[in-house]
Design an enzyme around this catalytic site. Structure first.
Site, PDB file in Angstrom:
ATOM      1  N   ASN A   9       0.866  -1.181   0.000  1.00  0.00           N
ATOM      2  CA  ASN A   9       0.000   0.000   0.000  1.00  0.00           C
ATOM      3  C   ASN A   9       0.904   1.234   0.000  1.00  0.00           C
ATOM      4  O   ASN A   9       1.464   1.579   1.030  1.00  0.00           O
ATOM      5  CB  ASN A   9      -0.898  -0.028   1.250  1.00  0.00           C
ATOM      6  CG  ASN A   9      -1.676   1.258   1.427  1.00  0.00           C
ATOM      7  OD1 ASN A   9      -1.820   2.033   0.481  1.00  0.00           O
ATOM      8  ND2 ASN A   9      -2.185   1.476   2.630  1.00  0.00           N
ATOM      9  N   LYS A  11       0.145   4.282  -0.315  1.00  0.00           N
ATOM     10  CA  LYS A  11      -0.490   5.487   0.250  1.00  0.00           C
ATOM     11  C   LYS A  11      -0.246   6.680  -0.691  1.00  0.00           C
ATOM     12  O   LYS A  11      -0.117   6.489  -1.897  1.00  0.00           O
ATOM     13  CB  LYS A  11       0.014   5.763   1.667  1.00  0.00           C
ATOM     14  CG  LYS A  11       0.004   4.526   2.542  1.00  0.00           C
ATOM     15  CD  LYS A  11       0.207   4.830   3.993  1.00  0.00           C
ATOM     16  CE  LYS A  11       0.426   3.531   4.748  1.00  0.00           C
ATOM     17  NZ  LYS A  11       0.221   3.669   6.185  1.00  0.00           N
ATOM     18  N   HIS A  97      -9.419   1.049   5.218  1.00  0.00           N
ATOM     19  CA  HIS A  97      -8.127   1.332   5.862  1.00  0.00           C
ATOM     20  C   HIS A  97      -8.331   2.343   6.998  1.00  0.00           C
ATOM     21  O   HIS A  97      -9.143   3.268   6.876  1.00  0.00           O
ATOM     22  CB  HIS A  97      -7.141   1.872   4.825  1.00  0.00           C
ATOM     23  CG  HIS A  97      -5.737   1.885   5.319  1.00  0.00           C
ATOM     24  ND1 HIS A  97      -5.265   2.859   6.171  1.00  0.00           N
ATOM     25  CD2 HIS A  97      -4.712   1.028   5.122  1.00  0.00           C
ATOM     26  CE1 HIS A  97      -4.002   2.610   6.458  1.00  0.00           C
ATOM     27  NE2 HIS A  97      -3.636   1.492   5.837  1.00  0.00           N
ATOM     28  N   GLU A  99      -6.652   4.804   7.923  1.00  0.00           N
ATOM     29  CA  GLU A  99      -6.434   6.214   7.564  1.00  0.00           C
ATOM     30  C   GLU A  99      -7.671   6.797   6.889  1.00  0.00           C
ATOM     31  O   GLU A  99      -7.964   7.987   7.033  1.00  0.00           O
ATOM     32  CB  GLU A  99      -5.182   6.331   6.673  1.00  0.00           C
ATOM     33  CG  GLU A  99      -3.909   6.078   7.482  1.00  0.00           C
ATOM     34  CD  GLU A  99      -2.734   5.544   6.684  1.00  0.00           C
ATOM     35  OE1 GLU A  99      -2.777   5.551   5.443  1.00  0.00           O
ATOM     36  OE2 GLU A  99      -1.766   5.094   7.324  1.00  0.00           O
ATOM     37  N   GLU A 169      -5.129  -4.978  10.897  1.00  0.00           N
ATOM     38  CA  GLU A 169      -4.135  -3.907  11.027  1.00  0.00           C
ATOM     39  C   GLU A 169      -4.401  -3.142  12.323  1.00  0.00           C
ATOM     40  O   GLU A 169      -5.187  -2.176  12.330  1.00  0.00           O
ATOM     41  CB  GLU A 169      -4.252  -2.943   9.847  1.00  0.00           C
ATOM     42  CG  GLU A 169      -3.967  -3.581   8.506  1.00  0.00           C
ATOM     43  CD  GLU A 169      -3.435  -2.555   7.518  1.00  0.00           C
ATOM     44  OE1 GLU A 169      -2.335  -2.784   6.991  1.00  0.00           O
ATOM     45  OE2 GLU A 169      -4.090  -1.528   7.295  1.00  0.00           O
ATOM     46  N   GLY A 175       2.487   2.452  10.721  1.00  0.00           N
ATOM     47  CA  GLY A 175       3.408   3.570  10.538  1.00  0.00           C
ATOM     48  C   GLY A 175       4.130   3.999  11.807  1.00  0.00           C
ATOM     49  O   GLY A 175       4.752   5.056  11.847  1.00  0.00           O
ATOM     50  N   SER A 215       3.609  -1.859  10.496  1.00  0.00           N
ATOM     51  CA  SER A 215       5.059  -1.842  10.704  1.00  0.00           C
ATOM     52  C   SER A 215       5.714  -3.192  10.405  1.00  0.00           C
ATOM     53  O   SER A 215       6.659  -3.605  11.087  1.00  0.00           O
ATOM     54  CB  SER A 215       5.395  -1.365  12.127  1.00  0.00           C
ATOM     55  OG  SER A 215       4.956  -0.041  12.304  1.00  0.00           O
TER      56      SER A 215
HETATM   57  C1  PEP Z   1      -0.756   0.195   6.042  1.00  0.00           C
HETATM   58  O1  PEP Z   1      -0.857   1.393   5.817  1.00  0.00           O
HETATM   59  O2  PEP Z   1      -1.604  -0.591   5.635  1.00  0.00           O
HETATM   60  C2  PEP Z   1       0.396  -0.247   6.806  1.00  0.00           C
HETATM   61  C3  PEP Z   1       0.414  -1.466   7.263  1.00  0.00           C
HETATM   62  O3  PEP Z   1       1.389   0.679   7.010  1.00  0.00           O
HETATM   63  P1  PEP Z   1       2.850   0.404   7.633  1.00  0.00           P
HETATM   64  O4  PEP Z   1       3.340  -0.890   7.061  1.00  0.00           O
HETATM   65  O5  PEP Z   1       3.656   1.580   7.206  1.00  0.00           O
HETATM   66  O6  PEP Z   1       2.669   0.321   9.110  1.00  0.00           O
END
Ligand code: PEP
Length: 253
Positions: A9, A11, A97, A99, A169, A175, A215
């Site tokens: 992803n 973003k 998601h 976000e 998640e 992040g 992460s």
């Molecule tokens: C995500 O945005 O789906 C995600 C898992 O981000 P990150 O790997 O940066 O934590």
């Protein structure tokens, strides 16, 4: 055997040239890898989808959208519909998601409508769910995830559900550099699989891919992906570096 998936992803990152360089580098590295029964998905920003699709023709990865509109068609300035993306041959989309929930006020009800659009246009839908840190600290993480899944996904029929991939998640891991431990991931993934079994039956649950996101990187991926109910990952930051992303892909093989 259920599908193992690593999805990147991106973003809202990279300019066009950077995006083209990254996707070309990933395609080059994938030439030397036998994915077997595994799938790599790249989800760039909307303006780069066509470029990604062009490169994907000669490669083994699939292309996904990071979002779709909950509207079908019409006067919705700035929106991108499932119908548009399907007509470009985009195969996957991410829905729900954290976000999008946080910055764009997407509720479970809006997310359910997006899933309906995605199903109608035959996308493989990566549905994201996960709790806030405060919810985990309050011991509510299972309830939060159950409610998100029940509201957005469980209205689907069994046939429709076959196109759903779940991404667990935990919001506190996205992040932040703080990943869920393999034990925390396994515990929640097993809970989600049981939930799916209670709604659609064990056979369907056993065939459902449940990805971990938050992460995830080349160092922690092998141990997290080794858990019996973790079928791969949804990768944010670490998907922006070709070598790092490919190492994560190798961890599902
Ligand atoms: C995500 O945005 O789906 C995600 C898992 O981000 P990150 O790997 O940066 O934590």
């Amino acid at each position: 055997m259920r599908l193992k998936i690593v999805a990147g992803n991106w973003k809202m990152n990279l300019d066009f040239e950077e995006a083209e360089d990254l996707i070309s580098a990933i395609a080059d590295e994938l030439e030397n890898i036998d994915l077997g029964h595994a799938e790599v998905v790249i989800c760039p920003p909307f303006p780069y989808l066509e470029m990604a699709l062009d490169i994907a023709i000669e490669s083994v990865f699939s292309v996904g959208a990071q979002n779709i509109s909950h509207f079908d068609n019409g006067a919705y300035t700035g929106e991108v519909s499932a119908r548009m993306l399907a007509s470009m041959d985009v195969d996957y989309c991410i829905v729900g998601h954290s976000e999008r929930r946080k910055y764009f006020n997407e509720t479970d009800e809006i997310i359910a409508k997006k899933i309906d659009q995605a199903i109608e246009h035959e996308f493989i839908t990566i549905f994201c769910c996960g709790e806030l840190l405060s919810e985990r600290q309050a011991g509510k993480h299972f309830d939060v995830v159950r409610e998100q899944i029940e509201k957005a996904v469980f209205p689907l029929s069994e046939k429709e559900f076959y196109n759903i991939v779940i991404a667990y998640e935990p919001v506190w891991a996205i992040g932040t550099g703080v990943n869920a431990t393999p034990e925390q991931a396994q515990e929640m993934h097993a809970y989600i699989r049981n939930l799916i079994a209670s709604r659609y039956g064990k056979d369907v649950a056993d065939e459902t891919s449940i990805l971990y996101g938050g992460s995830c990187n080349s160092k922690n991926a092998p141990e997290i992906f080794a858990q019996p109910d973790v079928d791969g990952g949804l990768i944010g930051g670490a998907s922006l570096n070709a070598d790092e992303f490919i190492e994560i892909v190798k961890a599902i093989l």
